[in-house]
Design a protein around this motif. Structure first.
Motif, PDB file in Angstrom:
ATOM      1  N   TRP A 287      39.791  35.751  39.979  1.00  0.00           N
ATOM      2  CA  TRP A 287      41.043  35.344  39.326  1.00  0.00           C
ATOM      3  C   TRP A 287      40.866  34.090  38.465  1.00  0.00           C
ATOM      4  O   TRP A 287      41.779  33.732  37.714  1.00  0.00           O
ATOM      5  N   PHE A 288      39.692  33.447  38.547  1.00  0.00           N
ATOM      6  CA  PHE A 288      39.452  32.203  37.812  1.00  0.00           C
ATOM      7  C   PHE A 288      39.002  32.538  36.389  1.00  0.00           C
ATOM      8  O   PHE A 288      37.855  32.333  36.002  1.00  0.00           O
ATOM      9  N   ARG A 289      39.954  33.070  35.625  1.00  0.00           N
ATOM     10  CA  ARG A 289      39.744  33.443  34.238  1.00  0.00           C
ATOM     11  C   ARG A 289      40.956  32.955  33.442  1.00  0.00           C
ATOM     12  O   ARG A 289      42.084  32.903  33.970  1.00  0.00           O
ATOM     13  N   PRO A 290      40.787  32.614  32.170  1.00  0.00           N
ATOM     14  CA  PRO A 290      41.891  32.032  31.399  1.00  0.00           C
ATOM     15  C   PRO A 290      43.185  32.840  31.434  1.00  0.00           C
ATOM     16  O   PRO A 290      44.261  32.296  31.696  1.00  0.00           O
ATOM     17  N   SER A 291      43.096  34.130  31.160  1.00  0.00           N
ATOM     18  CA  SER A 291      44.320  34.940  31.093  1.00  0.00           C
ATOM     19  C   SER A 291      45.013  35.022  32.445  1.00  0.00           C
ATOM     20  O   SER A 291      46.253  34.961  32.530  1.00  0.00           O
ATOM     21  N   LYS A 292      44.224  35.142  33.506  1.00  0.00           N
ATOM     22  CA  LYS A 292      44.813  35.275  34.835  1.00  0.00           C
ATOM     23  C   LYS A 292      45.419  33.965  35.309  1.00  0.00           C
ATOM     24  O   LYS A 292      46.522  33.951  35.890  1.00  0.00           O
ATOM     25  N   VAL A 293      44.730  32.850  35.092  1.00  0.00           N
ATOM     26  CA  VAL A 293      45.260  31.551  35.517  1.00  0.00           C
ATOM     27  C   VAL A 293      46.527  31.204  34.730  1.00  0.00           C
ATOM     28  O   VAL A 293      47.525  30.744  35.305  1.00  0.00           O
ATOM     29  N   ALA A 294      46.503  31.436  33.419  1.00  0.00           N
ATOM     30  CA  ALA A 294      47.680  31.155  32.598  1.00  0.00           C
ATOM     31  C   ALA A 294      48.867  31.994  33.047  1.00  0.00           C
ATOM     32  O   ALA A 294      50.008  31.498  33.121  1.00  0.00           O
ATOM     33  N   ALA A 295      48.608  33.249  33.380  1.00  0.00           N
ATOM     34  CA  ALA A 295      49.688  34.125  33.834  1.00  0.00           C
ATOM     35  C   ALA A 295      50.249  33.651  35.173  1.00  0.00           C
ATOM     36  O   ALA A 295      51.468  33.683  35.392  1.00  0.00           O
ATOM     37  N   MET A 296      49.387  33.202  36.056  1.00  0.00           N
ATOM     38  CA  MET A 296      49.834  32.733  37.367  1.00  0.00           C
ATOM     39  C   MET A 296      50.687  31.475  37.240  1.00  0.00           C
ATOM     40  O   MET A 296      51.703  31.320  37.923  1.00  0.00           O
ATOM     41  N   VAL A 297      50.284  30.582  36.352  1.00  0.00           N
ATOM     42  CA  VAL A 297      51.010  29.324  36.198  1.00  0.00           C
ATOM     43  C   VAL A 297      52.341  29.529  35.485  1.00  0.00           C
ATOM     44  O   VAL A 297      53.364  28.940  35.861  1.00  0.00           O
ATOM     45  N   ASN A 298      52.346  30.379  34.482  1.00  0.00           N
ATOM     46  CA  ASN A 298      53.517  30.510  33.624  1.00  0.00           C
ATOM     47  C   ASN A 298      54.477  31.622  34.031  1.00  0.00           C
ATOM     48  O   ASN A 298      55.531  31.777  33.418  1.00  0.00           O
ATOM     49  N   SER A 299      54.104  32.405  35.031  1.00  0.00           N
ATOM     50  CA  SER A 299      54.980  33.513  35.429  1.00  0.00           C
ATOM     51  C   SER A 299      56.262  32.997  36.072  1.00  0.00           C
ATOM     52  O   SER A 299      56.292  31.888  36.594  1.00  0.00           O
TER      53      SER A 299
END
Length: 299
Positions: A287-299
């Motif tokens: 899960w430590f990938r840009p798209s996944k981390v950004a989605a987790m933070v901004n969801s």
């Protein structure tokens, strides 16, 4: 005493008083000049502080309204992954050196760590020095764009690299950890700094101050290099012991065809008892990938 004698004595007394007054005026002028000099030095110092504060305020947006439950989830994931080493990297401001060959996820890892420090610890994003920023802006550094990142050295600009280094060297003179907000600053392509004639001199001294000064200046410094050698750290010398004791060092691997492995070796990490763990094998979670981390933070 005759009249002439009294007149002569009076004149002598007047001369003495005039000399005393002249000496007093001289002392007063000296004090005034010294005060003016001190005021000028104070003003110049304040101008430098104000300049850096203006730069910092321009690049320090307020924290977004991230979903706190999501941040708690990310915190738990970081803490539970392989003993919590990644959580430490994403919350500390200890100097972090990321080493690896091409396509080993170095810059992406630095960007993700900076992004999570911003959201989890409110560490502001200072600036990036990267001679390839023009190529990496929409790749490795894309996740940082909304944080108002400022960059130096794009398009192989030696003067820009020098300016980014000098900003750090000026900052450690006037910032302190008690009154300054913590800032993450990133120095990428460190291997090449000493090759630019414009910044050859500052590059040699950069690593020495990078290893010793960031904590007291409230900087969380991340340095990225292809090799942990004197050549690979700006052509500085005599810092091997300091690097070993005073930094976190993450070595990331790629395979023979420059494919990502998301595996590496960590040094400088300590367990709960403070014991140093050497050559610790680590992996970056899926899960430590840009798209996944950004989605987790901004969801």
């Amino acid at each position: 005493m005759s009249e002439p004698e009294r007149s002569l004595a009076a004149q002598e007394q007047l001369r003495v008083e005039q000399l005393k007054q002249a000496d007093f005026n001289l002392q007063l002028a000296t004090i005034s000049n010294q005060t003016t000099k001190e005021e000028l030095e104070t003003t110049e110092h304040q101008v430098k502080i104000d300049k850096i504060q203006r730069i910092n305020s321009k690049n320090s947006p307020s924290l977004p309204n991230s979903n706190s439950s999501k941040l708690s989830e990310i915190t738990k994931l970081l803490q539970e992954h392989e003993g919590g080493w990644l959580y430490t990297l994403c919350t500390t401001r200890k100097v972090l050196i990321i080493e690896g060959e091409q396509d080993s996820f170095k810059s992406y890892t630095a960007a993700l760590i900076s992004f999570l420090r911003f959201h989890l610890k409110e560490h502001k994003l200072g600036w990036i020095v990267d001679s390839d920023y023009h190529q990496n802006k929409q790749k490795a550094w894309s996740i940082l764009q909304k944080l108002g990142v400022e960059a130096y050295g794009a398009n192989k600009n030696g003067e820009g690299i020098k300016a980014g280094i000098e900003r750090f060297l000026e900052g450690i003179k006037i910032r302190d950890e008690d009154s300054s907000d913590v800032e993450t600053i990133i120095f990428d392509e460190l291997t090449t700094y000493g090759d630019y004639s414009e910044c050859e001199d500052v590059a040699k001294s950069f690593m020495k101050f990078a290893l010793s000064a960031p904590r007291k200046a409230a900087y969380g410094l991340i340095a990225i290099t292809h090799a942990m050698t004197n050549e690979g750290t700006g052509k500085g010398a005599g810092m091997a012991a300091t690097r070993k004791r005073g930094t976190l060092h993450l070595l990331l691997h790629a395979d023979n065809d420059y494919n990502l492995t998301f595996q590496g070796i960590l040094n400088g990490f300590k367990d709960d008892s403070g014991q140093l763990l050497e050559d610790l094998p680590v992996t970056l979670p899926d899960w430590f990938r840009p798209s996944k981390v950004a989605a987790m933070v901004n969801s």
